[in-house]
Design a protein around this motif. Structure first.
Motif, PDB file in Angstrom:
ATOM      1  N   LEU A  39      11.848 -26.050  27.659  1.00  0.00           N
ATOM      2  CA  LEU A  39      13.101 -26.077  26.903  1.00  0.00           C
ATOM      3  C   LEU A  39      13.355 -24.691  26.320  1.00  0.00           C
ATOM      4  CD1 LEU A  39      15.304 -27.884  25.453  1.00  0.00           C
ATOM      5  CD2 LEU A  39      13.669 -28.060  23.556  1.00  0.00           C
ATOM      6  N   PHE A  40      14.568 -24.163  26.560  1.00  0.00           N
ATOM      7  CA  PHE A  40      14.938 -22.862  25.978  1.00  0.00           C
ATOM      8  C   PHE A  40      15.118 -23.026  24.474  1.00  0.00           C
ATOM      9  CE2 PHE A  40      18.345 -20.179  24.349  1.00  0.00           C
ATOM     10  CZ  PHE A  40      17.938 -18.918  24.753  1.00  0.00           C
ATOM     11  N   ILE A  41      14.393 -22.222  23.687  1.00  0.00           N
ATOM     12  CA  ILE A  41      14.541 -22.363  22.235  1.00  0.00           C
ATOM     13  C   ILE A  41      14.870 -21.048  21.523  1.00  0.00           C
ATOM     14  CG2 ILE A  41      13.164 -24.472  21.953  1.00  0.00           C
ATOM     15  CD1 ILE A  41      10.810 -22.648  21.050  1.00  0.00           C
ATOM     16  N   GLY A  42      14.983 -19.953  22.245  1.00  0.00           N
ATOM     17  CA  GLY A  42      15.362 -18.714  21.556  1.00  0.00           C
ATOM     18  C   GLY A  42      15.087 -17.480  22.370  1.00  0.00           C
ATOM     19  N   VAL A  43      15.253 -16.350  21.711  1.00  0.00           N
ATOM     20  CA  VAL A  43      15.086 -15.052  22.385  1.00  0.00           C
ATOM     21  C   VAL A  43      14.409 -14.081  21.420  1.00  0.00           C
ATOM     22  CG1 VAL A  43      16.368 -12.997  23.167  1.00  0.00           C
ATOM     23  CG2 VAL A  43      17.027 -15.245  24.011  1.00  0.00           C
ATOM     24  N   ILE A  44      13.557 -13.229  21.965  1.00  0.00           N
ATOM     25  CA  ILE A  44      13.026 -12.093  21.208  1.00  0.00           C
ATOM     26  C   ILE A  44      13.069 -10.889  22.135  1.00  0.00           C
ATOM     27  CG2 ILE A  44      10.646 -12.852  21.773  1.00  0.00           C
ATOM     28  CD1 ILE A  44       9.777 -11.279  19.233  1.00  0.00           C
ATOM     29  N   SER A  45      13.692  -9.807  21.656  1.00  0.00           N
ATOM     30  CA  SER A  45      13.733  -8.637  22.537  1.00  0.00           C
ATOM     31  C   SER A  45      13.518  -7.348  21.764  1.00  0.00           C
ATOM     32  CB  SER A  45      15.062  -8.597  23.298  1.00  0.00           C
ATOM     33  OG  SER A  45      16.122  -8.556  22.400  1.00  0.00           O
ATOM     34  N   PHE A  46      12.858  -6.433  22.437  1.00  0.00           N
ATOM     35  CA  PHE A  46      12.675  -5.081  21.925  1.00  0.00           C
ATOM     36  C   PHE A  46      13.785  -4.220  22.521  1.00  0.00           C
ATOM     37  CE2 PHE A  46       8.592  -4.446  19.710  1.00  0.00           C
ATOM     38  CZ  PHE A  46       8.110  -5.735  19.773  1.00  0.00           C
ATOM     39  N   VAL A  47      14.552  -3.563  21.676  1.00  0.00           N
ATOM     40  CA  VAL A  47      15.625  -2.679  22.155  1.00  0.00           C
ATOM     41  C   VAL A  47      15.516  -1.361  21.392  1.00  0.00           C
ATOM     42  CG1 VAL A  47      17.268  -4.479  22.798  1.00  0.00           C
ATOM     43  CG2 VAL A  47      17.207  -3.695  20.435  1.00  0.00           C
ATOM     44  N   ARG A  48      16.054  -0.295  21.979  1.00  0.00           N
ATOM     45  CA  ARG A  48      16.062   0.965  21.212  1.00  0.00           C
ATOM     46  C   ARG A  48      17.015   0.789  20.037  1.00  0.00           C
ATOM     47  NH1 ARG A  48      14.768   6.033  25.145  1.00  0.00           N
ATOM     48  NH2 ARG A  48      13.635   4.844  26.711  1.00  0.00           N
ATOM     49  N   VAL A  86      10.972   6.910  28.906  1.00  0.00           N
ATOM     50  CA  VAL A  86      10.142   5.708  28.781  1.00  0.00           C
ATOM     51  C   VAL A  86       8.733   6.114  28.351  1.00  0.00           C
ATOM     52  CG1 VAL A  86       9.007   3.936  30.201  1.00  0.00           C
ATOM     53  CG2 VAL A  86      11.439   4.440  30.534  1.00  0.00           C
ATOM     54  N   GLY A  87       8.202   5.433  27.345  1.00  0.00           N
ATOM     55  CA  GLY A  87       6.825   5.706  26.901  1.00  0.00           C
ATOM     56  C   GLY A  87       6.714   6.799  25.849  1.00  0.00           C
ATOM     57  N   ASP A  88       7.819   7.501  25.560  1.00  0.00           N
ATOM     58  CA  ASP A  88       7.758   8.562  24.551  1.00  0.00           C
ATOM     59  C   ASP A  88       7.480   7.928  23.178  1.00  0.00           C
ATOM     60  OD1 ASP A  88       8.410  10.571  22.628  1.00  0.00           O
ATOM     61  OD2 ASP A  88       9.585  11.607  24.156  1.00  0.00           O
ATOM     62  N   PRO A  89       6.413   8.365  22.502  1.00  0.00           N
ATOM     63  CA  PRO A  89       6.071   7.729  21.219  1.00  0.00           C
ATOM     64  C   PRO A  89       7.103   7.969  20.124  1.00  0.00           C
ATOM     65  CG  PRO A  89       4.676   9.645  21.626  1.00  0.00           C
ATOM     66  CD  PRO A  89       5.477   9.432  22.873  1.00  0.00           C
ATOM     67  N   ARG A  90       8.044   8.906  20.360  1.00  0.00           N
ATOM     68  CA  ARG A  90       9.076   9.152  19.339  1.00  0.00           C
ATOM     69  C   ARG A  90      10.217   8.135  19.391  1.00  0.00           C
ATOM     70  NH1 ARG A  90      10.624  15.064  20.970  1.00  0.00           N
ATOM     71  NH2 ARG A  90      10.430  13.979  22.957  1.00  0.00           N
ATOM     72  N   ILE A  91      10.276   7.323  20.449  1.00  0.00           N
ATOM     73  CA  ILE A  91      11.367   6.335  20.537  1.00  0.00           C
ATOM     74  C   ILE A  91      11.291   5.406  19.328  1.00  0.00           C
ATOM     75  CG2 ILE A  91      12.312   4.372  21.827  1.00  0.00           C
ATOM     76  CD1 ILE A  91      11.115   5.620  24.381  1.00  0.00           C
ATOM     77  N   ILE A  92      12.442   5.179  18.708  1.00  0.00           N
ATOM     78  CA  ILE A  92      12.482   4.200  17.612  1.00  0.00           C
ATOM     79  C   ILE A  92      13.038   2.903  18.189  1.00  0.00           C
ATOM     80  CG2 ILE A  92      13.263   3.677  15.280  1.00  0.00           C
ATOM     81  CD1 ILE A  92      13.697   6.647  14.837  1.00  0.00           C
ATOM     82  N   TRP A  93      12.218   1.884  18.136  1.00  0.00           N
ATOM     83  CA  TRP A  93      12.594   0.590  18.693  1.00  0.00           C
ATOM     84  C   TRP A  93      13.118  -0.318  17.591  1.00  0.00           C
ATOM     85  CZ3 TRP A  93      12.551  -0.207  23.884  1.00  0.00           C
ATOM     86  CH2 TRP A  93      11.857   0.721  24.658  1.00  0.00           C
ATOM     87  N   SER A  94      13.747  -1.409  18.013  1.00  0.00           N
ATOM     88  CA  SER A  94      14.154  -2.439  17.064  1.00  0.00           C
ATOM     89  C   SER A  94      13.883  -3.791  17.724  1.00  0.00           C
ATOM     90  CB  SER A  94      15.631  -2.285  16.703  1.00  0.00           C
ATOM     91  OG  SER A  94      15.916  -3.099  15.582  1.00  0.00           O
ATOM     92  N   ILE A  95      13.979  -4.835  16.951  1.00  0.00           N
ATOM     93  CA  ILE A  95      13.728  -6.173  17.502  1.00  0.00           C
ATOM     94  C   ILE A  95      14.924  -7.062  17.177  1.00  0.00           C
ATOM     95  CG2 ILE A  95      12.260  -8.237  17.352  1.00  0.00           C
ATOM     96  CD1 ILE A  95       9.904  -6.444  16.634  1.00  0.00           C
ATOM     97  N   GLY A  96      15.409  -7.771  18.194  1.00  0.00           N
ATOM     98  CA  GLY A  96      16.450  -8.775  17.986  1.00  0.00           C
ATOM     99  C   GLY A  96      15.835 -10.138  18.282  1.00  0.00           C
ATOM    100  N   ASP A  97      16.116 -11.122  17.450  1.00  0.00           N
ATOM    101  CA  ASP A  97      15.524 -12.437  17.724  1.00  0.00           C
ATOM    102  C   ASP A  97      16.355 -13.561  17.120  1.00  0.00           C
ATOM    103  OD1 ASP A  97      14.977 -12.359  14.989  1.00  0.00           O
ATOM    104  OD2 ASP A  97      12.859 -11.962  15.228  1.00  0.00           O
ATOM    105  N   PHE A  98      16.254 -14.708  17.722  1.00  0.00           N
ATOM    106  CA  PHE A  98      16.812 -15.934  17.132  1.00  0.00           C
ATOM    107  C   PHE A  98      16.064 -17.122  17.715  1.00  0.00           C
ATOM    108  CE2 PHE A  98      19.023 -17.690  20.746  1.00  0.00           C
ATOM    109  CZ  PHE A  98      19.352 -16.587  21.521  1.00  0.00           C
ATOM    110  N   LEU A  99      16.067 -18.198  16.940  1.00  0.00           N
ATOM    111  CA  LEU A  99      15.341 -19.406  17.339  1.00  0.00           C
ATOM    112  C   LEU A  99      16.217 -20.628  17.036  1.00  0.00           C
ATOM    113  CD1 LEU A  99      12.381 -20.091  18.290  1.00  0.00           C
ATOM    114  CD2 LEU A  99      11.869 -20.522  15.883  1.00  0.00           C
ATOM    115  N   ALA A 100      16.136 -21.627  17.889  1.00  0.00           N
ATOM    116  CA  ALA A 100      16.882 -22.876  17.647  1.00  0.00           C
ATOM    117  C   ALA A 100      16.458 -23.472  16.308  1.00  0.00           C
ATOM    118  CB  ALA A 100      16.587 -23.874  18.766  1.00  0.00           C
ATOM    119  N   PRO A 101      17.426 -23.907  15.476  1.00  0.00           N
ATOM    120  CA  PRO A 101      17.074 -24.464  14.158  1.00  0.00           C
ATOM    121  C   PRO A 101      16.081 -25.622  14.222  1.00  0.00           C
ATOM    122  CG  PRO A 101      19.415 -24.039  14.276  1.00  0.00           C
ATOM    123  CD  PRO A 101      18.869 -23.777  15.651  1.00  0.00           C
TER     124      PRO A 101
END
Ligand SMILES: CC(C)(COP(=O)(O)OP(=O)(O)OC[C@H]1O[C@@H](n2cnc3c(N)ncnc32)[C@H](O)[C@@H]1OP(=O)(O)O)[C@@H](O)C(=O)NCCC(=O)NCCS
Length: 252
Positions: free
Chosen positions: A114-123, A152-167
């Motif tokens: 069952l699909f219940i959400g998403v978590i992703s790493f984005v710049r 890709v792989g450069d340690p200076r990249i600043i990443w962020s996280i987007g996420d949501f989950l079914a209530p």
């Protein structure tokens, strides 16, 4: 023997789909996105417990919106996987461009899921937040451009996280586990992630707690950050840096 470029992902023998099992919730896995997820996203994004805290999805959220949402995000995620498959046979592990597994699914006893959400790493796309010492709206675009140009792989990249989950699945420790698992089993070792900055609207105590439980530190709270979907929103900003990241890796 050449390493498996999908390591540490497992592969479902029936569907050949790669997946990553959460560390603590063994019945929850992360997989690639599927086009069939669209109808399952509609009730999630129409629930105030989710849409109130998300900047981008429109409200009300239609099936067409869900299809557009997937059409924008699925091809790049599939490309991360293809890049790894194309690299099979290389002598060492290549650095992944991103996480090819970002849909959160609950696996039932009969093997269906069952699909219940998403978590992703984005710049990080809020360039104004990239300097940890101050918020700089003027340099925002330049910062985003510089961050996206880093290889890709450069340690200076600043990443962020987007996420949501079914209530239906809130407050069971699932997102805390998902961040922990994806960060330590994929993002750090396979993407070279060393620095992450996340934002959560003020009032989103659950999201702040998920990040704090994963070692993120509160950087600042911006009382009036931006008008989003017609409403002025405040933003909590949190940062995570790996033990290996160095001060001089930061963008100006
Ligand atoms: C934020 C979100 C992802 C949290 O997921 P979750 O799986 O319910 O979080 P967890 O169960 O791992 O909770 C982590 C901690 O936060 C607490 N928490 C969770 N939701 C909370 C809420 N609404 N209010 C206060 N505390 C909350 C939990 O009790 C837990 O604390 P504890 O370990 O001390 O008991 C989920 O609520 C969600 O999808 N919200 C809507 C979308 C969203 O906000 N996305 C993030 C945008 S920045």
């Amino acid at each position: 023997m050449d390493p498996d470029q999908l390591h540490p992902l497992q592969v479902n023998p029936q569907t050949q789909e790669p997946f990553l099992r959460l560390r603590k919730h063994e019945n929850i896995i992360l997989t690639p996105m599927r086009w069939q997820d669209a109808p399952h996203m509609v009730p999630i994004f129409n629930d105030v417990r989710v849409c109130n805290w998300m900047a981008s999805p429109p409200f009300p959220f239609t099936l067409e919106d869900a299809e557009d949402w997937l059409a924008k995000r699925k091809p790049p995620v599939d490309n991360f996987l293809q890049h790894l498959k194309d690299a099979q046979g290389s002598e060492s592990l290549v650095t992944a461009k991103g996480a090819p597994i970002c849909s959160i699914r609950e696996v039932n006893e009969d093997g269906t899921d069952l699909f219940i959400g998403v978590i992703s790493f984005v710049r990080l796309f809020y360039g104004e937040l990239m300097n940890t010492k101050s918020v700089d709206f003027e340099r925002a675009e330049q910062n985003v451009a510089e961050n996206s140009r880093l290889d890709v792989g450069d340690p200076r990249i600043i990443w962020s996280i987007g996420d949501f989950l079914a209530p239906s699945h809130h407050r069971q420790g699932i997102m805390t586990d998902a961040v922990d698992t994806l960060l330590h089993e994929w993002a750090i070792p396979r993407m070279g992630v060393r620095r992450i900055i996340v934002g959560a609207f003020t009032g989103n105590d659950g999201s702040v707690k998920v990040f704090e439980k994963n070692g993120f530190k509160h950087l600042r709270t911006i009382a009036e950050f931006k008008v989003i979907k017609g409403k002025m929103r405040g933003l909590h900003v949190l940062e995570w840096t790996s033990a290996e990241s160095l001060e001089d890796h930061s963008l100006p």
